[in-house]
Motif scaffolding. Structure first.
Motif, PDB file in Angstrom:
ATOM      1  N   PRO A 130      -1.129  11.400  -1.469  1.00 49.38           N
ATOM      2  CA  PRO A 130      -1.812  10.253  -0.843  1.00 49.38           C
ATOM      3  C   PRO A 130      -0.854   9.485   0.057  1.00 49.38           C
ATOM      4  CG  PRO A 130      -1.281   9.767  -3.123  1.00 49.38           C
ATOM      5  CD  PRO A 130      -0.950  11.205  -2.918  1.00 49.38           C
ATOM      6  N   THR A 131      -1.412   8.768   1.006  1.00 50.43           N
ATOM      7  CA  THR A 131      -0.640   7.926   1.906  1.00 50.43           C
ATOM      8  C   THR A 131      -1.141   6.496   1.809  1.00 50.43           C
ATOM      9  OG1 THR A 131      -2.120   8.182   3.814  1.00 50.43           O
ATOM     10  CG2 THR A 131      -0.436   9.892   3.481  1.00 50.43           C
ATOM     11  N   ALA A 132      -0.447   5.602   2.499  1.00 49.76           N
ATOM     12  CA  ALA A 132      -0.847   4.189   2.483  1.00 49.76           C
ATOM     13  C   ALA A 132      -2.275   4.009   2.973  1.00 49.76           C
ATOM     14  CB  ALA A 132       0.120   3.369   3.331  1.00 49.76           C
ATOM     15  N   ARG A 133      -2.751   4.888   3.853  1.00 51.50           N
ATOM     16  CA  ARG A 133      -4.117   4.771   4.383  1.00 51.50           C
ATOM     17  C   ARG A 133      -5.172   4.978   3.300  1.00 51.50           C
ATOM     18  NH1 ARG A 133      -1.612   7.940   8.189  1.00 51.50           N
ATOM     19  NH2 ARG A 133      -2.613   9.810   7.325  1.00 51.50           N
ATOM     20  N   ASP A 134      -4.785   5.595   2.184  1.00 47.06           N
ATOM     21  CA  ASP A 134      -5.725   5.868   1.099  1.00 47.06           C
ATOM     22  C   ASP A 134      -5.784   4.748   0.070  1.00 47.06           C
ATOM     23  OD1 ASP A 134      -6.129   8.469   2.180  1.00 47.06           O
ATOM     24  OD2 ASP A 134      -4.290   9.136   1.186  1.00 47.06           O
ATOM     25  N   ARG A 185       0.839  -1.201   0.000  1.00 51.59           N
ATOM     26  CA  ARG A 185       0.000   0.000   0.000  1.00 51.59           C
ATOM     27  C   ARG A 185       0.873   1.249   0.000  1.00 51.59           C
ATOM     28  NH1 ARG A 185      -3.802  -0.569   5.032  1.00 51.59           N
ATOM     29  NH2 ARG A 185      -4.899   1.216   4.092  1.00 51.59           N
ATOM     30  N   SER A 186       1.954   1.206   0.761  1.00 54.74           N
ATOM     31  CA  SER A 186       2.875   2.346   0.802  1.00 54.74           C
ATOM     32  C   SER A 186       3.542   2.561  -0.554  1.00 54.74           C
ATOM     33  CB  SER A 186       3.942   2.120   1.878  1.00 54.74           C
ATOM     34  OG  SER A 186       3.361   2.094   3.169  1.00 54.74           O
ATOM     35  N   ARG A 236     -10.266   8.682  -1.214  1.00 56.21           N
ATOM     36  CA  ARG A 236     -10.223   9.420   0.043  1.00 56.21           C
ATOM     37  C   ARG A 236     -11.641   9.708   0.521  1.00 56.21           C
ATOM     38  NH1 ARG A 236      -5.211  13.736  -0.733  1.00 56.21           N
ATOM     39  NH2 ARG A 236      -3.863  12.351  -1.944  1.00 56.21           N
ATOM     40  N   ASP A 267      -6.621  16.544  -4.460  1.00 55.45           N
ATOM     41  CA  ASP A 267      -6.598  16.151  -3.045  1.00 55.45           C
ATOM     42  C   ASP A 267      -7.957  16.373  -2.388  1.00 55.45           C
ATOM     43  OD1 ASP A 267      -6.665  18.873  -2.933  1.00 55.45           O
ATOM     44  OD2 ASP A 267      -4.916  19.109  -1.621  1.00 55.45           O
ATOM     45  N   ALA A 294       2.355   9.705  -5.184  1.00 59.16           N
ATOM     46  CA  ALA A 294       2.790  10.935  -4.527  1.00 59.16           C
ATOM     47  C   ALA A 294       3.976  11.566  -5.229  1.00 59.16           C
ATOM     48  CB  ALA A 294       3.145  10.646  -3.065  1.00 59.16           C
ATOM     49  N   ALA A 329       1.073   4.253  -2.898  1.00 62.51           N
ATOM     50  CA  ALA A 329       0.887   5.652  -2.492  1.00 62.51           C
ATOM     51  C   ALA A 329       2.106   6.485  -2.855  1.00 62.51           C
ATOM     52  CB  ALA A 329       0.620   5.720  -0.992  1.00 62.51           C
ATOM     53  N   ALA A 330       3.289   5.950  -2.611  1.00 61.18           N
ATOM     54  CA  ALA A 330       4.513   6.708  -2.887  1.00 61.18           C
ATOM     55  C   ALA A 330       4.690   6.934  -4.385  1.00 61.18           C
ATOM     56  CB  ALA A 330       5.718   5.959  -2.324  1.00 61.18           C
TER      57      ALA A 330
END
Length: 469
Positions: A167-171, A149-150, A326, A300, A157, A153-154
């Protein structure tokens, strides 16, 4: 001589079997060898042939026997007609792009790259390492492995505008392939009886996903620059649609690649109508003369739902994809995905992550770009030489396909049949339209096997087209 002797023993034993009863015991290997003046190896070869033909069976320690003939009866499944009741909607057709074919035909129909375009060494090593790790015996988290997930996201990003919150891993939610993600997103945003806007032509799998969910699709004409902005704005106003499905980067089937300005204009329209842009970045890794810059990198506010798959670029056997979203929609999507698949195999996730984090992955993508360009140009030249009536109005800057328009009045089903008789498999374009087709088209995959045969395939296709007069 051994082959001739073995064949002679087989013929004689077949005649003997025809005149005896099932269950009869054959002479021993020693007896057969003595009777035919052959060695034990030759006799054993003959017996293996008879076993393979289903005429005899061996019983270790007992002997070889004439095989019993099992009675065959026709199964009766008529009871299922009443049990199933009325069909629930039309049966979805099988896409021509998914058709499996033998290796002796010239295949231009597939939506996947040939094996030689995949990072085979990386995939094999990654699967071996994953098999030795703890993920082999653990249930993966329902949202996916945190490390994968990271990574998704990376990657997004890294392309985000400086003023946009990355975005982050939570998204991120990990999916077992993007097809299930399409259904989940359509159901979460529009649901049954809801409305979505969609490019036309577009990916046939999205059309099918909407049909399975019960979501109505309103087509938006797309051209060389992308969707018609005026038509898009008007359709949102007239239909109250909650979202717009699109492939801004190397669209399937047309190869259209939105410019940054066009992408921002689409995003502005989506924002103005309080809707979602469902961005399917299927060809992110297949750039040729352009790079993928997702529209999601400019958003965003939660308006872009971003789908990204590794299945085509890593391996068809590793069905791993991700959706980035999100706000409340992410929670709804998580519940949808969890209800359908519970979780994605940790082994596949670990292998996918291993491949894309190896230094050799970037080197592979650089080489892939060159190979795709050579294949694309080779097929373009073959079509220009042998099928001049096929118009390719856009040379794709990436992706896997050419979108060719044929003369109006072309009988596409007949063309597909005639081409197949000449040893060429094609995908006719009608299934890429969510409504009535606007012309006669073919989607031709230049990433398929044996590019050296493109000229022969185009020549056969040209002959099949010419036969229509």
């Amino acid at each position: 001589m051994d082959d001739d002797s073995s064949a002679g023993i087989v013929r004689e034993l077949r005649a003997w079997i025809a005149g005896t009863t099932p269950g009869s015991r054959l002479p021993s290997t020693r007896e057969l060898a003595a009777a035919h003046g052959a060695g034990p190896v030759t006799v054993q070869k003959a017996l293996r042939t008879l076993v393979a033909q289903g005429l005899v069976e061996t019983r270790p320690g007992v002997g070889t026997f004439v095989r019993s003939i099992r009675s065959v009866h026709t199964a009766d499944y008529t009871w299922q007609t009443a049990a199933l009741g009325q069909a629930r909607g039309p049966r979805p057709p099988t896409s021509s792009a998914l058709r499996s074919v033998s290796s002796d035909v010239l295949a231009l129909h597939s939506g996947y790259p040939d094996r030689e375009l995949l990072p085979e060494r990386l995939v094999r090593a990654a699967l071996a390492r994953a098999a030795r790790s703890d993920v082999t015996f653990e249930r993966a988290p329902s949202a996916g492995l945190p490390q994968l997930r990271s990574w998704f996201a990376a990657e997004l990003a890294a392309q985000a505008s400086p003023q946009v919150a990355a975005p982050t891993a939570r998204d991120v939610l990990i999916l077992p392939g993007s097809q299930i993600g399409l259904g989940s997103v359509f159901r979460s945003i529009a649901g049954p009886a809801g409305v979505l806007l969609i490019e036309s032509p577009t990916y046939w799998g999205a059309i099918r996903a909407a049909a399975q969910v019960g979501t109505s699709l309103v087509p938006i004409t797309t051209g060389p620059d992308g969707p018609d902005l005026v038509a898009l704005d008007r359709a949102f106003s007239e239909t109250g649609a909650r979202g717009f499905y699109a492939q801004p980067t190397f669209a399937n089937p047309t190869g259209v690649h939105w410019s940054t300005s066009h992408a921002r204009a689409v995003l502005d329209i989506v924002r103005d109508h309080g809707a979602f842009l469902i961005e399917d970045d299927w060809a992110h890794d297949f750039g040729i003369t352009a790079d993928a810059v997702p529209v999601a990198a400019h958003d965003d506010g939660g308006h872009v739902v971003y789908l990204r798959s590794l299945t085509k670029s890593v391996s068809p056997a590793i069905r791993v994809a991700a959706v980035v979203a999100r706000g409340p929609l992410l929670e709804r999507l998580h519940a949808e995905v969890q209800a359908q698949s519970m979780y994605v195999s940790g082994v596949l996730q670990a292998a996918a992550l291993d491949v894309v984090t190896q230094p050799a992955w970037r080197a592979h993508l650089r080489g892939l770009r060159q190979q795709l360009r050579a294949r694309r140009d080779l097929l373009l030249d073959a079509l220009a030489t042998h099928v001049p009536a096929a118009e390719v109005n856009l040379i794709p800057a990436g992706g896997l396909n050419l979108w060719a328009r044929l003369p109006d009045g072309t009988d596409l089903p007949r063309l597909a049949r005639d081409a197949e008789q000449r040893g060429v498999i094609i995908a006719t374009g009608d299934e890429w339209f969510p409504s009535e087709p606007t012309g006669r088209h073919l989607r031709l995959n230049f990433a398929g096997p044996d590019p050296s045969a493109f000229a022969a395939a185009a020549a056969a296709l040209g002959d099949a087209l010419a036969a229509q007069g």
